[in-house]
Enzyme design. Structure first.
Site, PDB file in Angstrom:
ATOM      1  N   TYR A 108       0.825  -1.220   0.082  1.00 43.53           N
ATOM      2  CA  TYR A 108       0.010  -0.023   0.012  1.00 43.53           C
ATOM      3  C   TYR A 108       0.961   1.214   0.095  1.00 43.53           C
ATOM      4  CZ  TYR A 108      -4.061  -2.836   1.188  1.00 43.53           C
ATOM      5  OH  TYR A 108      -5.189  -3.852   1.270  1.00 43.53           O
TER       6      TYR A 108
ATOM      7  N   PRO B 118     -17.094  -4.532   1.948  1.00 44.21           N
ATOM      8  CA  PRO B 118     -18.514  -4.830   2.175  1.00 44.21           C
ATOM      9  C   PRO B 118     -19.583  -3.941   1.663  1.00 44.21           C
ATOM     10  CG  PRO B 118     -17.235  -3.758   3.955  1.00 44.21           C
ATOM     11  CD  PRO B 118     -16.373  -3.940   3.043  1.00 44.21           C
ATOM     12  N   LEU B 119     -18.935  -2.231   1.223  1.00 45.47           N
ATOM     13  CA  LEU B 119     -19.907  -1.518   0.926  1.00 45.47           C
ATOM     14  C   LEU B 119     -19.537  -1.486  -0.923  1.00 45.47           C
ATOM     15  CD1 LEU B 119     -19.200   1.301   3.304  1.00 45.47           C
ATOM     16  CD2 LEU B 119     -21.102  -0.269   3.357  1.00 45.47           C
TER      17      LEU B 119
ATOM     18  N   ARG C  28     -16.779  -0.861  -2.421  1.00 47.10           N
ATOM     19  CA  ARG C  28     -15.883   0.342  -2.855  1.00 47.10           C
ATOM     20  C   ARG C  28     -16.787   1.685  -2.541  1.00 47.10           C
ATOM     21  NH1 ARG C  28     -14.557  -4.233  -5.310  1.00 47.10           N
ATOM     22  NH2 ARG C  28     -12.343  -4.609  -4.987  1.00 47.10           N
ATOM     23  N   GLY C  29     -17.748   1.645  -1.800  1.00 48.44           N
ATOM     24  CA  GLY C  29     -18.256   2.818  -1.405  1.00 48.44           C
ATOM     25  C   GLY C  29     -19.593   3.005  -2.237  1.00 48.44           C
ATOM     26  N   PHE C  30     -20.094   2.104  -3.093  1.00 50.47           N
ATOM     27  CA  PHE C  30     -21.225   2.208  -4.045  1.00 50.47           C
ATOM     28  C   PHE C  30     -22.348   2.145  -3.080  1.00 50.47           C
ATOM     29  CE2 PHE C  30     -22.129   1.972  -8.833  1.00 50.47           C
ATOM     30  CZ  PHE C  30     -23.481   2.684  -8.755  1.00 50.47           C
TER      31      PHE C  30
ATOM     32  N   SER D 116     -22.841   2.667  -0.194  1.00 50.47           N
ATOM     33  CA  SER D 116     -23.036   3.760   0.766  1.00 50.47           C
ATOM     34  C   SER D 116     -24.072   5.001   0.558  1.00 50.47           C
ATOM     35  CB  SER D 116     -21.675   4.646   1.170  1.00 50.47           C
ATOM     36  OG  SER D 116     -21.434   5.082   0.137  1.00 50.47           O
TER      37      SER D 116
END
Length: 310
Positions: free
Chosen positions: A36, A188-189, A191-193, A195
């Protein structure tokens, strides 16, 4: 990952405050990787846990080389889990993290050129030496998981799992449960979608523009699904992100999830998902509006799919 520029610019001061707040709230599973931002993330986490090592469970992935990405960032390159590489890489991670052991050490992908038995054998030596405590796998097939577990106990499988990514339910999830391996569900989201923050493709300003689920007609078809999640979340008195995370957590006591929170506000929202209670009727309603396979587009671009389920 997000704290080291994976999804656009990051604020190091906010990242440090978020890590400290996570430990204050009792969230101890901190996931990173030596690739990272070429070790930046491990250095950041090392500073955050200084004097608090006993409060943190450090999960470190390795063996994924990186290359220059299409938008100026970093992109996955070849996988490299030769035993000699792993024996050297772990000590660089220990130095950056400022610790003398790593709790969970995980090859980021299965190396097509190195038998999984050799990779796990090298990690087993590191367990014997006390350098790492537990061995993990990531994005591995059921066959590879069984081969690995025959060499040394595997503690956890890290793999994408969400309302939109449920491929593992067919073979991988039954396999790890039969072997007593826990599930670390990343993204789990999606990649934010999930949310509910994105309303049009132009809202995406980072590497997610390259992901099929965020592109063109896929985006708008998926947005319709997100709006259904929003409506149900409103009925439950929680946010769409909390509902999505609660669904993952409801899949079993052997499941934990690692949403990529890089700000305190998102961290606190996501941790509160553990308080969302989903009844059997709730779970059935969620699956009715979001059945397996309903999402449009693959979770990674085509060029990265070959490294999954290997």
């Amino acid at each position: 990952m997000g704290m080291s520029g994976a999804y656009g610019p990051s604020d190091e001061r906010e990242a440090m405050a978020t890590l400290e707040r996570a430990l204050e709230l009792g969230h101890n599973f901190i996931d990173t990787a030596d690739y990272y931002n070429v070790g930046h993330n491990e250095l950041l986490i090392g500073r955050a846990i200084q004097g608090k090592r006993d409060k943190a469970f450090l999960s470190v992935k390795t063996g994924q080389l990186v290359t220059a990405g299409p938008n100026g960032g970093m992109a996955p390159g070849p996988v490299h889990t030769h035993p000699d590489y792993l024996r050297h890489a772990v000590f660089y991670s220990l130095r950056r993290l400022g610790t003398d052991y790593i709790d969970l050490y995980t090859p980021a992908r299965v190396d097509p050129d190195i038998p999984i038995e050799e990779t796990i054998g090298a990690l087993a030596d590191l367990v014997q030496k006390g350098v790492i405590r537990y061995i993990g796998l990531s994005e591995a097939s059921a066959e590879s998981i069984r081969k690995a577990a025959a060499v040394h106990p595997v503690t956890a499988l890290q793999i994408e799992y969400s309302l939109w990514s449920r491929d593992i339910e067919a073979e991988v999830l039954p396999t790890i449960r039969a072997l007593g391996i826990g599930l670390v569900a990343y993204a789990p989201l999606s990649r934010g979608f999930l949310s509910g923050e994105f309303q049009k493709p132009e809202d995406i300003k980072d590497s997610r523009v390259n992901m099929p689920r965020f592109q063109g007609e896929n985006f708008y078809r998926n947005l319709e699904l997100v709006n259904k999640v929003k409506a149900m979340a409103g009925e439950k008195g929680c946010t769409p992100a909390q509902l999505a995370i609660a669904w993952v957590l409801a899949q079993g006591e052997d499941v934990i999830t690692i949403p990529g929170s890089k700000r305190i506000g998102h961290l606190e929202e996501n941790i509160a998902a553990a308080q969302v209670q989903l009844s059997g009727a709730d779970l059935a309603s969620i699956v009715a509006i979001m059945p397996a396979g309903v999402v449009s587009g693959t979770r990674y671009p085509e060029r990265f799919l070959g490294a999954l389920n290997r």
